[in-house]
Design a protein around this motif. Structure first.
Motif, PDB file in Angstrom:
ATOM      1  N   LEU A 197       0.809  -1.215   0.000  1.00 57.44           N
ATOM      2  CA  LEU A 197       0.000   0.000   0.000  1.00 57.44           C
ATOM      3  C   LEU A 197       0.842   1.265   0.000  1.00 57.44           C
ATOM      4  N   LEU A 198       2.170   1.130  -0.124  1.00 51.33           N
ATOM      5  CA  LEU A 198       3.044   2.303  -0.215  1.00 51.33           C
ATOM      6  C   LEU A 198       3.024   2.811  -1.654  1.00 51.33           C
ATOM      7  N   GLN A 199       1.881   3.312  -2.046  1.00 55.33           N
ATOM      8  CA  GLN A 199       1.681   3.828  -3.391  1.00 55.33           C
ATOM      9  C   GLN A 199       0.784   5.051  -3.322  1.00 55.33           C
ATOM     10  N   PRO A 200       0.885   5.948  -4.292  1.00 60.60           N
ATOM     11  CA  PRO A 200      -0.009   7.111  -4.312  1.00 60.60           C
ATOM     12  C   PRO A 200      -1.473   6.673  -4.361  1.00 60.60           C
TER      13      PRO A 200
ATOM     14  N   VAL B 195       4.306   3.222   8.677  1.00 60.93           N
ATOM     15  CA  VAL B 195       4.723   1.860   9.001  1.00 60.93           C
ATOM     16  C   VAL B 195       6.099   1.578   8.401  1.00 60.93           C
ATOM     17  N   THR B 196       6.310   2.022   7.163  1.00 68.69           N
ATOM     18  CA  THR B 196       7.604   1.822   6.503  1.00 68.69           C
ATOM     19  C   THR B 196       8.715   2.532   7.264  1.00 68.69           C
TER      20      THR B 196
ATOM     21  N   ILE C 119      24.859   5.783   4.321  1.00 68.18           N
ATOM     22  CA  ILE C 119      24.544   5.837   2.889  1.00 68.18           C
ATOM     23  C   ILE C 119      23.941   4.506   2.462  1.00 68.18           C
ATOM     24  N   ALA C 120      22.792   4.542   1.804  1.00 69.42           N
ATOM     25  CA  ALA C 120      22.085   3.304   1.451  1.00 69.42           C
ATOM     26  C   ALA C 120      21.481   3.393   0.059  1.00 69.42           C
ATOM     27  N   VAL C 121      21.434   2.236  -0.592  1.00 72.41           N
ATOM     28  CA  VAL C 121      20.679   2.046  -1.831  1.00 72.41           C
ATOM     29  C   VAL C 121      19.524   1.105  -1.505  1.00 72.41           C
ATOM     30  N   LEU C 122      18.323   1.456  -1.897  1.00 68.47           N
ATOM     31  CA  LEU C 122      17.136   0.659  -1.600  1.00 68.47           C
ATOM     32  C   LEU C 122      16.575   0.045  -2.872  1.00 68.47           C
ATOM     33  N   SER C 123      15.800  -1.008  -2.696  1.00 64.37           N
ATOM     34  CA  SER C 123      15.161  -1.673  -3.838  1.00 64.37           C
ATOM     35  C   SER C 123      13.660  -1.474  -3.769  1.00 64.37           C
ATOM     36  N   ILE C 124      13.024  -1.627  -4.921  1.00 66.30           N
ATOM     37  CA  ILE C 124      11.568  -1.528  -5.019  1.00 66.30           C
ATOM     38  C   ILE C 124      11.115  -2.484  -6.105  1.00 66.30           C
TER      39      ILE C 124
ATOM     40  N   SER D  72       6.073   5.856  -6.154  1.00 64.33           N
ATOM     41  CA  SER D  72       6.360   5.066  -4.960  1.00 64.33           C
ATOM     42  C   SER D  72       7.833   5.158  -4.575  1.00 64.33           C
ATOM     43  N   CYS D  73       8.701   5.368  -5.560  1.00 68.10           N
ATOM     44  CA  CYS D  73      10.134   5.525  -5.259  1.00 68.10           C
ATOM     45  C   CYS D  73      10.358   6.735  -4.371  1.00 68.10           C
TER      46      CYS D  73
END
Length: 513
Positions: A73-76, A130-131, A154-159, A167-168
């Motif tokens: 549900l982490l979407q517009p 929640v995220t 410093i981090a790189v995240l995935s989706i 959502s990014c």
């Protein structure tokens, strides 16, 4: 600047990997010693919020105070259609307000007096909040290796590849609110391919890669062409409603039928009983990925009656076979469609597995049988490889503090294979540059001398070469001084692009070494 981190967050699990200065990437274990954390959250009814395994363990007895499977549900708001919401609500333990798009957790406070009603207190959290809470738990793990109090890790995240672009931004904002410096966000399939360093050893050889993800709720597939360190995403498919939940449900139904047969009690009549069965079935599924058998024991399953049974891997595999068949059927349809759109995909060289469900041995053996000529990459845990790939990507960023969240670098690729041969003998043709190679490029090759060319009439016949790209054929002549040594021409072929008229066409320069 060091270490650098990679984070994978999904509906069911999340994990964080780090890369030290020696270049080694590894996943960080949590407080329970698990390398993968549960993406669950539990509210204690006052102010404390628990995340991870403890929250999942308490979720069976306090479902209205827990949040799970929230990442979908982490979407517009405009992307959350009625179909998406109806599917998501089936997996969420607490109440969800579809108007406000918040998880509504409830806690009942017993009254101190018998003549007073119990008090119900609520707490609302959005998918974004929640995220943030889940990522704060990962930040605590990162601080084991990151001790710089002034600079955020410093981090790189995935989706997931099928999430909308907006959502990014939500994920990046959540990670920054949690305390990370987000250098980049990449898709999960790309991170998985990076995790195995595919294409680094054989840089000049074009390889086709298929990534197969089967997570907790959904599955999706992606096709890549890898050459010269460049990843080209050819096609993506999904999401499809085939995931770990379906494999667990096959075991849940078996337990319900066995319990009803033995004790004449139906666990479907009790929500708490079903929650206990699902927890036990999920644990059993994970154990059987590594062990040949396990004991299924559920304390006080229903009406004080315990359930106890021996579960072997063979029996489990027979129960999940219909789900495996459905996944392979969906995969075959996607492969067929991708090969129609991209004829070069006639062969698949590598298969990368991601998602905890892909660790099931029966599923891996079915894929190996379906693609016997492809290399199956499963040396990393399928649930950890995305985080490892993100961490390795973080190392590639030259200046991660200044890195843009989404950076598009324009590059020109060769649209067709480029061949060259001497004289009229096309049998000795050599591939100079493969389709998809990055331009400009400079290649040195040894080309056999054609016997037919020695008899050709006209000037410079001995130094006549032909090149072909696609359906176009070009005749190139070098000076008469060009000679073959031991029957071989030593040539340097430089391929550039010419876009004077707005049309990009290959420009070839030929030199004798």
């Amino acid at each position: 600047m060091w270490p650098r981190f990679g984070i994978k967050i999904g509906n069911s699990t999340l994990c964080i990997a780090h890369v030290r200065e020696d270049g080694k990437a590894d996943v960080i274990a949590n407080k329970q010693g698990d390398r993968v954390s549960q993406a669950c959250l539990l509210w204690d009814g006052v102010s404390e919020i628990e995340c991870g395994l403890t929250a999942k363990q308490k979720m069976a007895t306090r479902p209205r105070q827990a949040v799970a499977h929230s990442f979908q549900l982490l979407q517009p708001k405009e992307h959350l259609t009625e179909d998406k919401l109806s599917g998501a609500l089936k997996e969420i333990p607490c109440d969800f307000d579809q108007e406000e798009l918040v998880f509504r957790m409830e806690h009942t406070v017993p009254s101190e007096k018998e003549d007073q009603d119990d008090k119900v207190v609520t707490k609302d959290l959005s998918a974004y909040q929640v995220t943030v809470e889940l990522l704060r738990a990962e930040l605590e793990l990162a601080h084991q290796y990151h001790t710089d109090g002034e600079q955020a890790p410093i981090a790189v995240l995935s989706i997931p590849s099928y999430y909308p672009q907006d959502s990014c931004k939500l994920l990046a904002d959540a990670a920054q609110s949690a305390g990370f410096h987000v250098a980049q966000i990449i898709s999960e399939p790309t991170a998985a391919v990076l995790g195995y360093r595919i294409g680094e050893e054989q840089a000049e050889q074009r390889r086709h890669v298929l990534t197969i993800k089967c997570g907790g709720l959904y599955s999706d597939f992606a096709f890549y062409a890898v050459q010269d360190g460049l990843f080209v995403q050819l096609a993506t498919f999904g999401p499809y409603p085939i995931g770990g939940r379906q494999f667990t449900e096959a075991l849940v139904q078996f337990i319900c039928e066995e319990f009803r047969r033995k004790y004449k009690l139906d666990p479907h009549e009790s929500r708490r009983s079903l929650a206990k069965i699902r927890t036990a079935a999920a644990n059993c599924k994970h154990i059987l990925t590594t062990l040949p058998s396990t004991q299924l024991y559920i304390d006080s399953l229903m009406d004080g009656v315990d359930f106890n049974a021996q579960m072997s891997r063979a029996r489990f595999e027979s129960l999940i076979q219909p789900v495996i068949n459905s996944l392979l059927q969906q995969l075959s349809e996607c492969v067929e469609q991708a090969q129609k759109e991209h004829p070069g995909l006639s062969t698949i060289d590598d298969i990368v597995l991601l998602g905890a469900t892909m660790q099931i041995p029966k599923l891996q053996s079915a894929l190996a049988s379906r693609f016997p000529d492809a290399k199956l990459h499963n040396s990393h845990s399928a649930d950890e490889v995305v985080a490892i790939g993100c961490a390795r990507q973080a190392v590639c960023l030259l200046d991660p503090l200044e890195q843009q969240l989404h950076k598009d670098e324009d590059c020109v690729l060769a649209e067709d294979d480029l061949y060259i041969w001497h004289g009229n003998d096309e049998a000795n043709a050599k591939l100079v540059l493969g389709r998809g190679s990055v331009l400009p490029a400079k290649i040195r090759i040894s080309l056999p001398q054609s016997g037919e060319a020695n008899g050709d009439a006209g000037d410079n016949a001995a130094a006549s070469f032909k090149l072909r790209t696609g359906e176009s054929e070009i005749l190139a002549k070098l000076p008469e001084t060009t000679q073959a040594e031991d029957g071989l021409f030593q040539l340097e072929v430089e391929v550039d692009v010419d876009d004077k008229d707005g049309n990009v066409v290959p420009l070839v320069r030929l030199r004798c070494m």
